[in-house]
Design a protein around this motif. Structure first.
Motif, PDB file in Angstrom:
ATOM      1  N   VAL A  34     -48.177  -8.763 -41.323  1.00  0.00           N
ATOM      2  CA  VAL A  34     -48.038  -7.389 -41.819  1.00  0.00           C
ATOM      3  C   VAL A  34     -49.296  -6.588 -41.500  1.00  0.00           C
ATOM      4  O   VAL A  34     -49.225  -5.428 -41.096  1.00  0.00           O
ATOM      5  CB  VAL A  34     -47.729  -7.390 -43.334  1.00  0.00           C
ATOM      6  N   LEU A  35     -50.451  -7.208 -41.631  1.00  0.00           N
ATOM      7  CA  LEU A  35     -51.706  -6.545 -41.292  1.00  0.00           C
ATOM      8  C   LEU A  35     -51.768  -6.215 -39.799  1.00  0.00           C
ATOM      9  O   LEU A  35     -52.247  -5.145 -39.414  1.00  0.00           O
ATOM     10  CB  LEU A  35     -52.882  -7.431 -41.695  1.00  0.00           C
ATOM     11  N   ILE A  36     -51.266  -7.108 -38.971  1.00  0.00           N
ATOM     12  CA  ILE A  36     -51.212  -6.839 -37.527  1.00  0.00           C
ATOM     13  C   ILE A  36     -50.280  -5.667 -37.245  1.00  0.00           C
ATOM     14  O   ILE A  36     -50.560  -4.826 -36.384  1.00  0.00           O
ATOM     15  CB  ILE A  36     -50.778  -8.105 -36.767  1.00  0.00           C
ATOM     16  N   GLY A  37     -49.167  -5.570 -37.973  1.00  0.00           N
ATOM     17  CA  GLY A  37     -48.266  -4.432 -37.816  1.00  0.00           C
ATOM     18  C   GLY A  37     -48.933  -3.115 -38.176  1.00  0.00           C
ATOM     19  O   GLY A  37     -48.746  -2.099 -37.489  1.00  0.00           O
ATOM     20  N   VAL A  38     -49.729  -3.120 -39.231  1.00  0.00           N
ATOM     21  CA  VAL A  38     -50.468  -1.909 -39.611  1.00  0.00           C
ATOM     22  C   VAL A  38     -51.449  -1.523 -38.516  1.00  0.00           C
ATOM     23  O   VAL A  38     -51.597  -0.329 -38.183  1.00  0.00           O
ATOM     24  CB  VAL A  38     -51.191  -2.131 -40.960  1.00  0.00           C
ATOM     25  N   GLU A  39     -52.117  -2.492 -37.929  1.00  0.00           N
ATOM     26  CA  GLU A  39     -53.066  -2.201 -36.854  1.00  0.00           C
ATOM     27  C   GLU A  39     -52.355  -1.647 -35.623  1.00  0.00           C
ATOM     28  O   GLU A  39     -52.891  -0.751 -34.948  1.00  0.00           O
ATOM     29  CB  GLU A  39     -53.856  -3.463 -36.488  1.00  0.00           C
ATOM     30  N   LEU A  40     -51.164  -2.125 -35.324  1.00  0.00           N
ATOM     31  CA  LEU A  40     -50.400  -1.564 -34.201  1.00  0.00           C
ATOM     32  C   LEU A  40     -50.044  -0.106 -34.455  1.00  0.00           C
ATOM     33  O   LEU A  40     -50.104   0.726 -33.544  1.00  0.00           O
ATOM     34  CB  LEU A  40     -49.131  -2.385 -33.955  1.00  0.00           C
ATOM     35  N   ILE A  41     -49.683   0.211 -35.679  1.00  0.00           N
ATOM     36  CA  ILE A  41     -49.360   1.595 -36.019  1.00  0.00           C
ATOM     37  C   ILE A  41     -50.591   2.482 -35.873  1.00  0.00           C
ATOM     38  O   ILE A  41     -50.518   3.600 -35.344  1.00  0.00           O
ATOM     39  CB  ILE A  41     -48.757   1.671 -37.438  1.00  0.00           C
TER      40      ILE A  41
END
Length: 104
Positions: A34-41
């Motif tokens: 989920v943290l990686i998804g936030v960084e992609l955004i």
């Protein structure tokens, strides 16, 4: 003279990054994912800021905002990883479905 890349190429890549990040945030149950998804955004936001800064006469505001977003993303990652470590020590898992004692 350098070839100019049309802005819609940048927007397509940023939209793809944003969509992938959102899909990762929604579908994954692991806190790190989920943290990686936030960084992609946040990377998609940075790409948009830099792409639209070419329409600024000084070409600085978009890049300065992108630098600010990078600083905020680094701080957010540090705080999130500290929280994840504390939660892992307490629950012995990083699965979001198993961390539910705060619901009570």
């Amino acid at each position: 003279m350098q070839p100019v890349v049309p802005i819609h190429y940048f927007l397509i890549v940023a939209a793809a990054l944003f969509s992938i990040g959102l899909a990762v945030m929604i579908t994954k149950r692991n806190v790190i994912a989920v943290l990686i998804g936030v960084e992609l955004i946040l990377n998609a936001v940075n790409l948009n800021l830099v792409a639209f800064s070419q329409y600024d006469p000084l070409h600085l505001e978009g890049q300065l905002f992108a630098l600010f977003v990078m600083v905020v993303a680094a701080a957010e990652s540090a705080v999130a990883l500290a929280i994840i470590l504390k939660v892992y020590r307490h629950y012995q898992t990083t699965d979001l479905d198993k961390i539910n004692s705060m619901k009570k």
